[in-house]
Design an enzyme around this catalytic site. Structure first.
Site, PDB file in Angstrom:
ATOM      1  N   SER A 170       0.827  -1.216   0.117  1.00 34.92           N
ATOM      2  CA  SER A 170       0.009  -0.100   0.073  1.00 34.92           C
ATOM      3  C   SER A 170       1.029   1.367  -0.185  1.00 34.92           C
ATOM      4  O   SER A 170       2.003   0.974   0.025  1.00 34.92           O
ATOM      5  CB  SER A 170      -0.971   0.082   1.197  1.00 34.92           C
ATOM      6  OG  SER A 170      -0.076   0.277   2.408  1.00 34.92           O
ATOM      7  N   LYS A 171       0.110   2.375  -0.083  1.00 40.68           N
ATOM      8  CA  LYS A 171       0.786   3.821  -0.331  1.00 40.68           C
ATOM      9  C   LYS A 171       1.958   3.875   0.974  1.00 40.68           C
ATOM     10  O   LYS A 171       2.929   4.506   0.633  1.00 40.68           O
ATOM     11  CB  LYS A 171       0.133   5.010  -0.177  1.00 40.68           C
ATOM     12  CG  LYS A 171      -1.246   4.801  -0.734  1.00 40.68           C
ATOM     13  CD  LYS A 171      -2.387   4.396  -0.021  1.00 40.68           C
ATOM     14  CE  LYS A 171      -3.070   3.017  -0.575  1.00 40.68           C
ATOM     15  NZ  LYS A 171      -3.852   2.320   0.291  1.00 40.68           N
ATOM     16  N   ARG A 172       1.584   3.096   2.091  1.00 42.49           N
ATOM     17  CA  ARG A 172       2.720   3.304   3.174  1.00 42.49           C
ATOM     18  C   ARG A 172       4.088   2.676   3.021  1.00 42.49           C
ATOM     19  O   ARG A 172       4.639   3.191   3.646  1.00 42.49           O
ATOM     20  CB  ARG A 172       1.851   2.982   4.479  1.00 42.49           C
ATOM     21  CG  ARG A 172       2.328   2.153   5.263  1.00 42.49           C
ATOM     22  CD  ARG A 172       1.090   1.514   6.189  1.00 42.49           C
ATOM     23  NE  ARG A 172       0.840   0.373   6.272  1.00 42.49           N
ATOM     24  CZ  ARG A 172       2.009  -0.884   6.329  1.00 42.49           C
ATOM     25  NH1 ARG A 172       2.961  -0.200   6.549  1.00 42.49           N
ATOM     26  NH2 ARG A 172       1.603  -1.852   6.320  1.00 42.49           N
TER      27      ARG A 172
ATOM     28  N   GLY B 110       5.685   3.257   0.316  1.00 42.16           N
ATOM     29  CA  GLY B 110       6.520   4.358  -0.492  1.00 42.16           C
ATOM     30  C   GLY B 110       5.729   4.101  -2.050  1.00 42.16           C
ATOM     31  O   GLY B 110       4.422   4.159  -1.987  1.00 42.16           O
TER      32      GLY B 110
END
Length: 503
Positions: A255-257, A259
């Site tokens: 996921s976005k977390r 990167g």
RNA sequence: GGCGCUAUCGUCUAGGGGUUAGGACGUGAGAUUCUCAAUCUUAAAACACGGGUUCGAUUCCCGUUAGCGCUACCA
């Protein structure tokens, strides 16, 4: 028509965000399967979740898919005889089939409130039972139910799940079977009248004559509900292929977390689309033999096989993507230098080193810069930093940097620098690689310094660092760069030497 | 909680009833170079655990464990 028996596949994203590598990989596998079988590839926009869907995301999605080179034959922009290709434009169809299901007794009206349902769920959970719908409203007489709804009572529509195990085939998992006891009668149309994903997806896939449903395996547990729908409607059940999840380094869903994970991120970083395609293909698939790693999209179309896709989840490895990207950057630099340099230019411009446009002479020069530095760079975005020694020169930093302290303290360093400076001073015009070599040799003879003690001080004077690309290539680049008269001027060797002595 | 899916080097994977368990990324070493990067050579590195089945299991079966997913009037 020959295409009648050919596979028809679809990629059906929701326009709720940027195209993510997980979804992009699903799009890719669909595309590969369609292209190698001579089938049809369809893009369908699943925007039934109106709150989260946005038109701008659809535009973005289409741009991302095109950038990857995954072209489709039918879709919202391309048209096709099975349209419309946007679910929000197909509402009437969903309602027609819902009416039919109701009429045939395959579905029924459910009057349970959200609170009732929630209470039921909690009770089941507490009793360690599957939190299934009780089926309470199944017993209501249809005519009676219609009357209640007509009288204004809110009702959702539920599908009647059959009393037998539900089986289907999956090309990556093999035969799959679910006991009907664990799947409760799903709501197919909300009391608001809005149909639900698990329902519309079946209507659309069937209407669009989809033969192979290739999608993420987060849908695997919902597949029995969908199969039950196909059966209720008397439609042939397609072949399924559920692709494993892509995980981050911490083994959690990417996921976005983690990167950079969206296709747009990679594009902006200067990753080549064919590198990303190659890498994504290797996530869960390997060729027979398992030793080949590099595949152009065309080669993938030839070699790919859904049967060889692994069912186990895969961790996304940025390093391997970068390794492939270096390969494809180098490849592009020789096969399409013009376009590649233009692309690289955007990164230099972003760094403030170059203007938006460069004349042919400037582009040729930039090409030599990129050719020199690209092999050591993971992505085009890193190019300006590697090129700082060319575009930026800081005499003070060169002298005081702790990294240079050791070299600066060397016995012969002062003499080498003095000798070198004097000789450069007396040069006029551009210093060629040959001329530079001659100067260095003179310094060598004069000071007795050789190897590291000779080159490192000179390197510090010129670039500010004791390491960097070979002088033979670097010197002409610096000198020609200086002659170019860029807005952010590249200093010549002579100017650098002067600055060093002054500062 | 229930159900499902998954399990080979750190990572991506090949393989498959008897193998020196192969390749790639990354890592270490060496070569090359004034240096860095790149490149080339090379090394270390894996069948989750426990039971079966079998002459023989990493491979087949069953469990355990772990991870993930689904269990919505989300998609």
């Amino acid at each position: 028509m020959a295409t009648e028996n050919k596979p028809r596949v679809r990629f059906a994203p929701s326009p709720t965000g940027h195209l993510h590598v997980g979804n992009a990989r699903t799009a890719l596998f669909n595309w590969l399967f369609a292209r190698q079988s001579g089938g049809t590839y369809i893009l369908r926009i699943e925007d039934t979740d109106l709150e989260r869907s946005e038109a701008q995301y659809e535009t973005q999605l289409i741009a991302d898919l095109k950038w990857l080179g995954l072209n489709w034959d039918e879709g919202p922009d391309a048209g096709g005889k099975f349209g419309p290709y946007r679910q929000s434009d197909r509402m009437e169809l969903y309602h027609d089939y819902a009416k039919r299901l109701l009429r045939e007794g395959k579905a029924y009206l459910c009057f349970c409130s959200a609170e009732e349902l929630e209470a039921e769920r909690k009770k089941a959970l507490a009793a360690q039972l599957p939190p299934n719908y009780s089926g309470k409203c199944r017993a209501i007489d249809p005519a009676e139910a219609q009357k209640r709804r007509a009288a204004g009572e809110r009702a959702a529509i539920r599908l009647h799940i059959p009393e037998h195990p539900i089986k289907f085939h999956d090309m990556v998992h093999g035969p799959v079977e679910f006991s009907n006891e664990v799947v409760s009668d799903p709501i197919i149309v909300r009391s608001s009248g809005m149909p639900v994903y698990n329902y519309v997806v079946v209507i659309d896939d069937a209407e669009m004559k989809i033969t192979h449903v290739i999608r993420g395996d987060d849908h695997l547990s919902n597949t029995p509900k969908q199969v039950a729908l196909y059966e209720a409607l008397g439609w042939p059940v397609p072949e399924f292929a559920h692709l494993s999840t892509i995980l981050g380094p911490d083994r959690e869903r990417l996921s976005k977390r983690h990167g950079a994970t969206s296709v747009a991120n990679f594009r902006d970083m200067g990753v080549m689309p064919e590198a990303l395609v190659n890498y994504m293909a290797l996530l869960g698939w390997a060729p027979s033999g398992g030793t080949r790693e590099e595949f152009t999209p065309q080669e993938l179309v030839k070699e790919f096989s859904l049967e060889r896709v692994t069912p186990s989840p895969a961790v996304f490895d940025m390093q391997k993507l970068y390794w492939l990207n270096r390969h494809y950057v180098a490849h592009r630099l020789t096969t399409a230098p013009q376009a590649t340099i233009e692309l690289a230019l955007t990164f230099f411009t972003k760094a403030g080193y170059t203007p938006d446009h460069l004349d042919p002479k400037g582009l040729t020069w930039l090409q030599s810069v990129v050719t020199l530095l690209a092999p050591g760079v993971d992505k085009l975005e890193d190019l300006p930093a590697r090129a700082a020694m060319i575009f930026k020169y800081d005499a003070t930093a060169a002298k005081t940097s702790p990294d240079n302290a050791e070299v600066m303290g060397l016995e012969k360093t002062a003499a080498v620098i003095a000798s070198f400076a004097k000789k450069v001073q007396s040069e006029s015009g551009e210093i060629t690689a040959e001329r530079f070599k001659a100067i260095v040799n003179e310094v060598k003879a004069e000071t007795g310094a050789k190897g590291k003690e000779l080159f490192h001080p000179i390197r510090i004077v010129i670039t500010g660092s004791h390491s960097g690309p070979e002088f033979d290539k670097l010197i002409p680049i610096i000198e020609q760069g200086a002659a170019l008269g860029l807005p952010a001027r590249v200093l010549s060797v002579k100017e650098r030497t002067e600055a060093f002595n002054r500062g």
